[in-house]
Design a protein around this motif. Structure first.
Motif, PDB file in Angstrom:
ATOM      1  N   GLY A   1     100.251  41.103  71.842  1.00 32.65           N
ATOM      2  CA  GLY A   1     100.182  42.424  72.450  1.00 32.65           C
ATOM      3  C   GLY A   1      98.967  43.202  71.985  1.00 32.65           C
ATOM      4  O   GLY A   1      98.291  43.869  72.776  1.00 32.65           O
ATOM      5  N   LEU A   2      98.668  43.136  70.688  1.00 31.01           N
ATOM      6  CA  LEU A   2      97.506  43.842  70.160  1.00 31.01           C
ATOM      7  C   LEU A   2      96.219  43.288  70.757  1.00 31.01           C
ATOM      8  O   LEU A   2      95.301  44.041  71.118  1.00 31.01           O
ATOM      9  CB  LEU A   2      97.489  43.730  68.634  1.00 31.01           C
ATOM     10  N   LYS A   3      96.139  41.970  70.884  1.00 30.99           N
ATOM     11  CA  LYS A   3      94.930  41.358  71.430  1.00 30.99           C
ATOM     12  C   LYS A   3      94.763  41.696  72.906  1.00 30.99           C
ATOM     13  O   LYS A   3      93.653  41.973  73.372  1.00 30.99           O
ATOM     14  CB  LYS A   3      94.978  39.845  71.213  1.00 30.99           C
ATOM     15  N   ARG A   4      95.857  41.685  73.658  1.00 30.83           N
ATOM     16  CA  ARG A   4      95.766  41.993  75.085  1.00 30.83           C
ATOM     17  C   ARG A   4      95.321  43.421  75.329  1.00 30.83           C
ATOM     18  O   ARG A   4      94.669  43.716  76.333  1.00 30.83           O
ATOM     19  CB  ARG A   4      97.118  41.716  75.755  1.00 30.83           C
ATOM     20  N   LEU A   5      95.655  44.311  74.411  1.00 30.52           N
ATOM     21  CA  LEU A   5      95.282  45.716  74.572  1.00 30.52           C
ATOM     22  C   LEU A   5      93.934  46.033  73.919  1.00 30.52           C
ATOM     23  O   LEU A   5      93.537  47.197  73.867  1.00 30.52           O
ATOM     24  CB  LEU A   5      96.375  46.608  73.978  1.00 30.52           C
ATOM     25  N   GLY A   6      93.249  45.015  73.429  1.00 32.04           N
ATOM     26  CA  GLY A   6      91.947  45.247  72.801  1.00 32.04           C
ATOM     27  C   GLY A   6      92.048  45.911  71.449  1.00 32.04           C
ATOM     28  O   GLY A   6      91.111  46.581  71.003  1.00 32.04           O
ATOM     29  N   LEU A   7      93.180  45.739  70.769  1.00 35.22           N
ATOM     30  CA  LEU A   7      93.402  46.378  69.473  1.00 35.22           C
ATOM     31  C   LEU A   7      93.288  45.366  68.323  1.00 35.22           C
ATOM     32  O   LEU A   7      93.997  45.469  67.310  1.00 35.22           O
ATOM     33  CB  LEU A   7      94.781  47.044  69.451  1.00 35.22           C
ATOM     34  N   HIS A   8      92.386  44.406  68.479  1.00 33.89           N
ATOM     35  CA  HIS A   8      92.208  43.368  67.462  1.00 33.89           C
ATOM     36  C   HIS A   8      91.952  43.965  66.080  1.00 33.89           C
ATOM     37  O   HIS A   8      92.393  43.420  65.064  1.00 33.89           O
ATOM     38  CB  HIS A   8      91.022  42.461  67.821  1.00 33.89           C
ATOM     39  N   GLU A   9      91.218  45.097  66.055  1.00 32.92           N
ATOM     40  CA  GLU A   9      90.803  45.652  64.762  1.00 32.92           C
ATOM     41  C   GLU A   9      91.980  46.202  63.962  1.00 32.92           C
ATOM     42  O   GLU A   9      91.871  46.431  62.753  1.00 32.92           O
ATOM     43  CB  GLU A   9      89.755  46.758  64.970  1.00 32.92           C
ATOM     44  N   ARG A  10      93.135  46.434  64.613  1.00 30.77           N
ATOM     45  CA  ARG A  10      94.298  46.926  63.875  1.00 30.77           C
ATOM     46  C   ARG A  10      94.998  45.812  63.094  1.00 30.77           C
ATOM     47  O   ARG A  10      95.822  46.088  62.230  1.00 30.77           O
ATOM     48  CB  ARG A  10      95.298  47.588  64.840  1.00 30.77           C
ATOM     49  N   ILE A  11      94.687  44.579  63.401  1.00 31.40           N
ATOM     50  CA  ILE A  11      95.323  43.446  62.714  1.00 31.40           C
ATOM     51  C   ILE A  11      94.651  43.238  61.363  1.00 31.40           C
ATOM     52  O   ILE A  11      93.475  42.890  61.287  1.00 31.40           O
ATOM     53  CB  ILE A  11      95.234  42.160  63.560  1.00 31.40           C
ATOM     54  N   ARG A  12      95.402  43.441  60.278  1.00 29.49           N
ATOM     55  CA  ARG A  12      94.856  43.214  58.939  1.00 29.49           C
ATOM     56  C   ARG A  12      95.021  41.759  58.516  1.00 29.49           C
ATOM     57  O   ARG A  12      94.209  41.211  57.778  1.00 29.49           O
ATOM     58  CB  ARG A  12      95.550  44.131  57.921  1.00 29.49           C
ATOM     59  N   ALA A  13      96.101  41.140  58.973  1.00 28.90           N
ATOM     60  CA  ALA A  13      96.359  39.729  58.657  1.00 28.90           C
ATOM     61  C   ALA A  13      97.310  39.184  59.714  1.00 28.90           C
ATOM     62  O   ALA A  13      98.078  39.936  60.316  1.00 28.90           O
ATOM     63  CB  ALA A  13      96.961  39.572  57.265  1.00 28.90           C
ATOM     64  N   VAL A  14      97.230  37.892  59.944  1.00 27.44           N
ATOM     65  CA  VAL A  14      98.149  37.222  60.868  1.00 27.44           C
ATOM     66  C   VAL A  14      99.018  36.266  60.049  1.00 27.44           C
ATOM     67  O   VAL A  14      98.515  35.486  59.246  1.00 27.44           O
ATOM     68  CB  VAL A  14      97.382  36.455  61.962  1.00 27.44           C
ATOM     69  N   PHE A  15     100.321  36.373  60.243  1.00 30.19           N
ATOM     70  CA  PHE A  15     101.244  35.479  59.538  1.00 30.19           C
ATOM     71  C   PHE A  15     101.151  34.071  60.130  1.00 30.19           C
ATOM     72  O   PHE A  15     101.168  33.898  61.353  1.00 30.19           O
ATOM     73  CB  PHE A  15     102.683  35.970  59.683  1.00 30.19           C
ATOM     74  N   THR A  16     101.066  33.072  59.285  1.00 34.48           N
ATOM     75  CA  THR A  16     101.153  31.699  59.778  1.00 34.48           C
ATOM     76  C   THR A  16     102.602  31.429  60.179  1.00 34.48           C
ATOM     77  O   THR A  16     103.527  32.089  59.681  1.00 34.48           O
ATOM     78  CB  THR A  16     100.732  30.700  58.699  1.00 34.48           C
ATOM     79  N   PRO A  17     102.836  30.441  61.053  1.00 36.22           N
ATOM     80  CA  PRO A  17     104.222  30.099  61.383  1.00 36.22           C
ATOM     81  C   PRO A  17     105.027  29.688  60.150  1.00 36.22           C
ATOM     82  O   PRO A  17     106.250  29.882  60.118  1.00 36.22           O
ATOM     83  CB  PRO A  17     104.069  28.940  62.372  1.00 36.22           C
ATOM     84  N   GLU A  18     104.354  29.136  59.138  1.00 32.95           N
ATOM     85  CA  GLU A  18     105.056  28.768  57.910  1.00 32.95           C
ATOM     86  C   GLU A  18     105.570  30.009  57.172  1.00 32.95           C
ATOM     87  O   GLU A  18     106.643  29.977  56.541  1.00 32.95           O
ATOM     88  CB  GLU A  18     104.129  27.965  56.996  1.00 32.95           C
ATOM     89  N   GLN A  19     104.831  31.106  57.261  1.00 34.21           N
ATOM     90  CA  GLN A  19     105.261  32.346  56.616  1.00 34.21           C
ATOM     91  C   GLN A  19     106.322  33.062  57.449  1.00 34.21           C
ATOM     92  O   GLN A  19     107.346  33.506  56.926  1.00 34.21           O
ATOM     93  CB  GLN A  19     104.063  33.285  56.433  1.00 34.21           C
ATOM     94  N   MET A  20     106.044  33.212  58.741  1.00 38.05           N
ATOM     95  CA  MET A  20     106.935  33.964  59.626  1.00 38.05           C
ATOM     96  C   MET A  20     106.992  33.267  60.974  1.00 38.05           C
ATOM     97  O   MET A  20     106.096  33.404  61.801  1.00 38.05           O
ATOM     98  CB  MET A  20     106.456  35.411  59.777  1.00 38.05           C
TER      99      MET A  20
END
Length: 310
Positions: free
Chosen positions: A176-195
């Motif tokens: 959702g963040l990427k589709r709205l052009g809000l990439h810069e709000r993402i501080r980290a992405v959880f790996t599937p192993e984490q979440m």
């Protein structure tokens, strides 16, 4: 813009009016217009959009986001409805069909915070916002010390509440963040192993009335076979467990050649029992094979102690 072809059916898309839902509908609109269809949007507000003071699990589940759109299809005011697939109930009402699953965006969860770069950086007892029971149990497994608080509203509303200081961090779908052009709000992405992501997260599904065979044909070029197979397996896990937003359940598939590996996790919101995990893999070429893989993984979850919905 491509001139609409009179030989092709004109299409009205029923959509929620949130910024993300409109992006999704407009994305489908542009793809169909490029193929020669005349396409209009019918914006609607659903009960899921109106009820913001309670968690979805307490007011009827994610089906609240699609019911009004289905009524528009049934009454002929709209022809198709574009959904975030993770919001679509595992069993569609009689007379409706999922006619198309499009290529998936990033299915992972995103860590969003103005002051901390990752979950590990959060201080002891920090407040994290999410109304997803799945995210809650997975966060509890990673950081039992955190205080998980409800967070409802569209993406912009959630970000505003974060920026107002109501939370130290929030967790949102990366797609959702990427589709709205809000990439810069993402501080980290959880790996599937984490979440482990939710079933169908990051994928768009298009719903029609079951008798609209003309629309199945029109939508076929938009479908992405591997995404459809993957989400079918994921949703089979959830369906077998009686899954809805009232169940803390995750299911996520990944490909290795023609083999689909499927992992699932179930947790207890009260943290009385440890997280239950299961996984399976099989060659998958058909929706029936994908469904069978999902059912097998769900059976593993139950054997390991996961409790399905009654």
């Amino acid at each position: 813009m491509t001139t609409p072809s009179p030989s092709l059916p004109s299409i009205v898309i029923a959509t929620r009016e949130s910024q993300l839902a409109l992006w999704q509908a407009e994305h489908v609109q542009s793809l169909l217009r490029a193929r020669g269809h005349a396409v209009a949007l019918l914006g609607m507000t659903t009960r899921g959009d109106q009820i913001l003071d309670r968690t979805l699990s307490k007011v009827g589940g994610k089906g609240l986001f699609v019911k009004e759109l289905e009524v528009a299809l049934e009454e002929g005011r709209a022809d198709i409805a574009v959904h975030s697939l993770k919001d679509v109930p595992m069993e569609l009402p009689q007379g409706f069909a999922l006619a198309c699953v499009m290529e998936r965006e990033d299915p992972r969860d995103a860590f969003v915070s103005p002051g901390y770069a990752s979950l590990d950086e959060l201080p002891h007892g920090a407040v994290v916002g999410t109304s997803s029971l799945r995210r809650q149990v997975l966060l509890q497994a990673l950081r039992p010390d955190l205080q998980i608080e409800p967070l409802r509203g569209n993406v912009q509303t959630r970000l505003r509440k974060l920026d107002e200081g109501q939370y130290a961090a929030i967790v949102l779908a990366a797609a959702g963040l990427k589709r709205l052009g809000l990439h810069e709000r993402i501080r980290a992405v959880f790996t599937p192993e984490q979440m482990l992501p939710a079933a169908g997260q990051g994928a768009l599904g298009i719903e029609i009335r079951g008798d609209r065979h003309d629309l199945r044909e029109a939508l076929a070029p938009l479908a992405h076979e591997r995404t459809w197979l993957t989400v079918t397996a994921e949703r089979a896990v959830s369906r077998a467990m009686g899954g809805s937003c009232s169940m803390p359940l995750a299911a996520h598939g990944q490909w290795d050649g023609d083999t689909l590996s499927l992992r699932a996790a179930w947790g207890d919101v009260a943290a009385r029992v440890p997280l239950v995990r299961a996984e399976g893999a099989a060659p998958v070429h058909t929706l029936e094979q994908a469904d069978a893989l999902g059912l097998a993984v769900a059976a593993q979850l139950r054997t390991a102690g996961a409790v399905g919905a009654l």
